[in-house]
Design an enzyme around this catalytic site. Structure first.
Site, mmCIF file in Angstrom:
data_model
loop_
_atom_site.group_PDB
_atom_site.id
_atom_site.type_symbol
_atom_site.label_atom_id
_atom_site.label_comp_id
_atom_site.label_asym_id
_atom_site.label_seq_id
_atom_site.Cartn_x
_atom_site.Cartn_y
_atom_site.Cartn_z
ATOM 1 N N LYS A 9 2.048 -2.811 2.080
ATOM 2 C CA LYS A 9 2.448 -4.362 2.839
ATOM 3 C C LYS A 9 1.960 -4.306 4.216
ATOM 4 O O LYS A 9 1.519 -3.368 4.774
ATOM 5 C CB LYS A 9 3.931 -4.585 2.498
ATOM 6 C CG LYS A 9 4.590 -4.499 1.247
ATOM 7 C CD LYS A 9 6.133 -4.835 1.192
ATOM 8 C CE LYS A 9 6.454 -5.270 -0.156
ATOM 9 N NZ LYS A 9 8.107 -5.148 0.061
ATOM 10 N N TYR A 49 6.141 -13.606 -6.322
ATOM 11 C CA TYR A 49 7.757 -13.629 -6.035
ATOM 12 C C TYR A 49 8.411 -14.847 -6.669
ATOM 13 O O TYR A 49 9.280 -15.151 -6.065
ATOM 14 C CB TYR A 49 7.913 -13.526 -4.547
ATOM 15 C CG TYR A 49 7.270 -12.235 -3.938
ATOM 16 C CD1 TYR A 49 7.982 -11.010 -4.388
ATOM 17 C CD2 TYR A 49 6.462 -12.085 -2.909
ATOM 18 C CE1 TYR A 49 7.463 -9.695 -3.731
ATOM 19 C CE2 TYR A 49 6.270 -10.849 -2.191
ATOM 20 C CZ TYR A 49 6.746 -9.681 -2.732
ATOM 21 O OH TYR A 49 6.605 -8.578 -2.161
ATOM 22 N N ASN A 112 9.533 -2.754 4.119
ATOM 23 C CA ASN A 112 9.822 -1.641 3.383
ATOM 24 C C ASN A 112 8.405 -0.948 2.875
ATOM 25 O O ASN A 112 8.364 -0.142 1.786
ATOM 26 C CB ASN A 112 10.738 -1.859 2.115
ATOM 27 C CG ASN A 112 10.496 -3.139 1.371
ATOM 28 O OD1 ASN A 112 9.406 -3.491 1.180
ATOM 29 N ND2 ASN A 112 11.099 -3.279 0.367
ATOM 30 N N HIS A 115 4.890 -1.928 -2.243
ATOM 31 C CA HIS A 115 5.311 -3.054 -3.386
ATOM 32 C C HIS A 115 5.001 -2.081 -4.736
ATOM 33 O O HIS A 115 3.714 -1.696 -4.589
ATOM 34 C CB HIS A 115 4.657 -4.336 -3.553
ATOM 35 C CG HIS A 115 4.827 -5.016 -4.687
ATOM 36 N ND1 HIS A 115 5.776 -5.521 -5.266
ATOM 37 C CD2 HIS A 115 3.918 -4.765 -5.926
ATOM 38 C CE1 HIS A 115 5.597 -6.046 -6.618
ATOM 39 N NE2 HIS A 115 4.372 -5.538 -6.993
ATOM 40 N N GLU A 126 0.168 -8.895 -12.498
ATOM 41 C CA GLU A 126 -0.339 -8.632 -11.014
ATOM 42 C C GLU A 126 -1.616 -8.328 -11.136
ATOM 43 O O GLU A 126 -2.284 -8.444 -9.972
ATOM 44 C CB GLU A 126 0.637 -7.543 -10.347
ATOM 45 C CG GLU A 126 2.221 -8.233 -9.990
ATOM 46 C CD GLU A 126 2.969 -7.106 -9.691
ATOM 47 O OE1 GLU A 126 4.276 -7.530 -9.112
ATOM 48 O OE2 GLU A 126 2.778 -5.895 -9.573
#
Ligand code: CMP
Length: 156
Positions: A9, A49, A112, A115, A126
């Site tokens: 990310k 998302y 974080n 992913h 994805e």
């Protein structure tokens, strides 16, 4: 063999952790079959998302994911989806187990670092959202017989 999509990310890219993250999956014995840097669009993020679209953090999540490029990877291995999920650790990074990527390098539940696909079905979706067919490489990884038993390679 099962495939899983991993994104480093924007915070992982900013913090110089791309190599560290790749290194962990390589050392585990997973096979890298696709990799690229890209900026995520609204269209991709709305699909990606969709299950979070009613959450209060959805707007912030989208802005964060568009703030800088991400590095997308496609990894292949036996049970790779579950294996990679374990290796990244739980969403709230400050509570993530030491030894996981989030547990070792992050503190936030938004920032974080990484992913990873939640299920085999989601991994397929994805992969299609990010990778063109000619960006996926079915190369011959010579050490697979040292990573797996023959039977394990055979039964997908
Ligand atoms: P991940 O679990 O990979 O996918 C959904 C992402 O939304 C998550 O990582 C975080 O980056 C973000 N996220 C989840 N929960 C929150 C929250 N409570 N506040 C802000 N961001 C969140």
């Amino acid at each position: 063999m099962e495939r899983s999509v991993v994104l480093v990310k924007p915070d992982g890219v900013q913090r110089g952790l791309i190599g560290e993250i790749i290194h962990r999956f390589e050392r585990k014995g997973l096979k890298l079959i696709g990799i690229k840097m890209l900026s995520l669009s609204d269209a991709i993020l709305d699909e990606w998302y969709a299950h979070h679209k009613d959450k209060p953090f959805f707007g912030g999540l989208k802005s964060y994911m568009k703030s800088y490029p991400v590095v997308a990877m496609l990894w292949e291995g036996k049970d790779s989806v579950a294996t990679i999920r374990k290796m990244i650790g739980i969403t709230k990074a400050r509570d993530a187990e030491p030894g996981t990527i989030r547990g070792d390098f992050a503190m936030s539940q938004q920032y974080n670092l990484v992913h990873a696909s939640e299920s085999v079905e989601i991994a397929k979706k994805e992969e299609m959202l990010i990778f063109n067919k000619d960006e996926v490489f079915n190369w011959d990884k010579k050490d697979l017989q040292d990573v797996y038993l023959k039977d394990e390679i055979g039964d997908a």
